[in-house]
Design a protein around this motif. Structure first.
Motif, PDB file in Angstrom:
ATOM      1  N   ARG A 141      18.357  13.572  -9.371  1.00  0.00           N
ATOM      2  CA  ARG A 141      16.958  13.667  -9.828  1.00  0.00           C
ATOM      3  C   ARG A 141      16.876  13.717 -11.348  1.00  0.00           C
TER       4      ARG A 141
ATOM      5  N   ASN B 207      15.931   2.102  -4.005  1.00  0.00           N
ATOM      6  CA  ASN B 207      15.201   2.071  -2.729  1.00  0.00           C
ATOM      7  C   ASN B 207      16.075   1.524  -1.602  1.00  0.00           C
TER       8      ASN B 207
ATOM      9  N   THR C 118      12.151   6.592  -9.627  1.00  0.00           N
ATOM     10  CA  THR C 118      11.831   7.537  -8.565  1.00  0.00           C
ATOM     11  C   THR C 118      12.897   7.467  -7.489  1.00  0.00           C
ATOM     12  N   THR C 119      13.129   8.600  -6.847  1.00  0.00           N
ATOM     13  CA  THR C 119      14.105   8.633  -5.755  1.00  0.00           C
ATOM     14  C   THR C 119      13.348   8.787  -4.443  1.00  0.00           C
ATOM     15  N   GLY C 120      14.056   8.556  -3.339  1.00  0.00           N
ATOM     16  CA  GLY C 120      13.437   8.739  -2.031  1.00  0.00           C
ATOM     17  C   GLY C 120      13.336  10.216  -1.682  1.00  0.00           C
ATOM     18  N   GLU C 121      12.821  10.490  -0.491  1.00  0.00           N
ATOM     19  CA  GLU C 121      12.690  11.876  -0.026  1.00  0.00           C
ATOM     20  C   GLU C 121      13.994  12.334   0.605  1.00  0.00           C
ATOM     21  N   GLU C 122      14.228  13.659   0.509  1.00  0.00           N
ATOM     22  CA  GLU C 122      15.434  14.218   1.128  1.00  0.00           C
ATOM     23  C   GLU C 122      15.392  14.061   2.644  1.00  0.00           C
ATOM     24  N   ASP C 123      14.180  14.117   3.210  1.00  0.00           N
ATOM     25  CA  ASP C 123      14.089  14.064   4.673  1.00  0.00           C
ATOM     26  C   ASP C 123      13.796  12.650   5.188  1.00  0.00           C
ATOM     27  N   ALA C 124      14.007  11.655   4.325  1.00  0.00           N
ATOM     28  CA  ALA C 124      13.829  10.259   4.773  1.00  0.00           C
ATOM     29  C   ALA C 124      14.845   9.954   5.878  1.00  0.00           C
TER      30      ALA C 124
ATOM     31  N   TRP D 278      18.945   4.068  -0.695  1.00  0.00           N
ATOM     32  CA  TRP D 278      18.621   5.469  -0.445  1.00  0.00           C
ATOM     33  C   TRP D 278      19.017   5.900   0.969  1.00  0.00           C
TER      34      TRP D 278
END
Lengths: 254, 331
Positions: free
Chosen positions: A204, A164, A213-219, A167
């Motif tokens: 992933r 987190n 869990t990973t963050g979002e690509e569009d974060a 990321w």
């Protein structure tokens, strides 16, 4: 941007990213969580410095202004460094150290794998040796991510926190700029779209096996290292790393 | 010498007549230069002394990473950074083989490391001195590794097989480190600026006496040496080894164009050795008893690394257990 300029910039990214990550790893000498890790972590750092020296030497030849690899490492200021912001982030706990390594290693592995086929023979040769080392680095950091993620409750919490935390620096690894596009066009650098897919694919996959869990690509992503705008950390890294050559400018040998 | 003042737990030497048949058989093997192996019978005191000596040696390798680690982030060139990291990595490797040699005697690495962290186990006094300038990286290699080699070359013939074999491997790497350290000093003295030459002399001034102390107290102050010599765990006395070290080091010092802080040092034609001044034994015992400049920091750093790494090691164990369980279920 001329192609020569783009090439120099690109070489500095590779060189500086390896160098600064190795510098971070060298802070851990004598302090690793187990003796076996002491050996493994130093191996990675030694490989990265060796590779960085090859990239810096090539960059220095292209710049042709009398500087060599040592001068590039020890006498440039932060705004002249082109490393990814990810690698200058502090070691914190071993989960952050390992998450940083893993995110970098995935990028490094796919980048080098593509550079093996670069139209520039010098780059292809350096990459051919480096990709073997990076393959081992990636295997090691993926294994640790899995051990931590699927280990104990504490290790799971720590590595998830590390994912987190870091990321926001991953975007820079896979977001191409003019230099990346120019290198791809010149038949040197990887296809930016492919690199991005490969990076997310592997991250992933390993995260899933590690129950993370990973963050979002569009974060929102923090970027700037590739153009010389760094986090506050780099200045401190350089102050320490460059101390002797800066304090004794008349010295010509060490 | 990475092991100083190893307690043998014996008050006086036994004669062959006083020994049990097993003891006599053991001592005859040692006298005949037959290596003792892990599965062979050995006196309890021999086993305990070896565990103490080998663990001290291993601890010294591990704590010894720290004074050099102090400069690794500030190494002034890429070549020196690579060399220094590789040297420190070799020391971690030496620690690993030594702990393994020690485990053949039934001791446990984690238990012995715990004793180190609790202040109950010793390591070489030299690593309690600070590294204050870059030339220390040369002087440590030249003097400290140099002193270690003088002792370890002899230990290649030590009576316990696994220790002897670990020494053979370690000696090769230490010799390389010593040459590399000397080269750092030589380059600075030959091509360096005055400020760099001053660093070299300063490093030698600080490290000279502590390097001589590495060999331990004078023979008549070394109550355990005699038993260790009979067991051939130790092969030459502290004073003999110290003299060998001085005799081989002074010509190298002169070649550098440096001096040592000992006004009494001079060549003695008659004995064929260098005479040297009195060692400050109070300082030696102070450092050995925990009152050196860096004793506190060295142990605190090691303890922190192992304590803060506990969760990492636990994660690896838990993950391996889960994987094993899954493999068993799948089968």
């Amino acid at each position: 941007m001329t192609q020569q300029h783009a090439l120099q910039e690109y070489l500095l990214r590779l060189a500086d990213s390896g160098m600064i990550l190795a510098q971070r790893l060298s802070e851990l000498v004598g302090k690793a969580p187990a003796l076996e890790e002491e050996l493994a972590s130093t191996n990675v750092a030694l490989d990265l410095i060796g590779q960085a020296r090859n990239w810096h030497e090539y960059a220095a030849e292209l710049m042709d202004d009398g500087r060599d690899a040592d001068k590039l490492v020890f006498l440039r200021d932060t705004h002249e460094y082109r490393n990814l912001l990810m690698v200058e982030q502090p070691n914190e706990d071993y989960a952050v150290t390992m998450a940083r390594q893993f995110f970098f290693d995935v990028w490094h592995y796919f980048t080098l794998k593509s550079l093996v086929n670069a139209s520039d023979e010098r780059i292809a040769n350096i990459a051919a040796k480096a990709v073997k080392e990076a393959t081992y680095h990636l295997r090691r950091s993926s294994e640790w991510v899995k051990r931590m993620g699927d280990g104990t409750e504490e290790s799971h919490r720590r590595i998830q926190d590390a994912f987190n935390l870091l990321w926001r620096f991953t975007g820079e690894l896979v977001t191409p700029d003019d230099t990346d596009h120019a290198m791809f066009k010149a038949g040197i650098g990887p296809d930016p779209e492919q690199l991005k897919q490969d990076w997310f694919g592997m991250v992933r996959e390993v995260a899933a096996q590690a129950t993370l869990t990973t963050g979002e690509e569009d974060a929102w992503m923090y970027m700037g290292g590739k153009r010389g705008e760094h986090t506050e950390h780099l200045g401190h890294i350089l102050a320490e790393m460059q101390f002797l050559p800066r304090a004794y400018p008349d010295a010509t040998t060490w | 010498m990475y092991a100083q003042m190893v307690d043998t737990g014996t008050k006086r030497l036994k004669t062959l007549e006083e020994m049990s048949p097993e003891e006599r058989d053991f001592q005859e093997k040692v006298d005949a230069e037959t290596k003792i192996e892990a599965k062979n019978w050995m006196p309890d005191a021999y086993r305990k002394t070896l565990v103490r000596q080998i663990s001290q040696h291993a601890h010294s390798e591990i704590v010894g990473m720290l004074p050099e680690g102090n400069w690794v982030t500030r190494a002034p060139t890429l070549k020196r950074k690579l060399q220094l990291m590789a040297k420190i990595q070799d020391e971690a490797g030496h620690g690993l083989y030594l702990y393994s040699a020690m485990e053949t005697l039934g001791a446990d690495r984690d238990d012995e490391i715990q004793k180190l962290h609790d202040g109950k186990a010793k390591y070489s006094s030299i690593f309690n001195y600070p590294t204050l300038n870059w030339a220390d990286m040369g002087a440590v290699g030249w003097l400290v590794d140099g002193a270690a080699i003088v002792n370890q070359v002899v230990l290649q013939r030590t009576s316990y097989g696994p220790y002897s074999r670990a020494m053979v491997r370690i000696c090769k790497e230490e010799s390389f480190h010593q040459r590399q350290g000397y080269q750092i000093l030589l380059d600075l003295m030959r091509e360096g600026t005055q400020a760099q030459k001053d660093m070299v002399q300063d490093a030698i001034n600080r490290l000279w006496w502590p390097s001589l102390m590495m060999f331990g107290p004078h023979d008549d102050e070394s109550p355990n040496s005699q038993q260790s010599m009979v067991w051939k765990i130790k092969r030459k006395s502290n004073d003999e080894l110290r003299q060998m070290f001085i005799d081989q080091t002074i010509p190298q010092l002169e070649f550098l164009g440096c001096t040592v802080p000992d006004p009494d040092l001079k060549w003695n034609e008659e004995t064929g050795h260098y005479d040297f001044g009195a060692i400050n034994w109070k300082e030696f015992y102070d450092v050995l008893n925990g009152n050196g400049p860096c004793n506190h920091e060295r142990i605190a750093t090691r303890r922190k690394a192992i304590d803060e790494g506990a969760w990492v090691r636990e994660a690896a164990v838990a993950y391996a257990a889960k994987q094993k369980h899954r493999a068993a279920e799948a089968a």
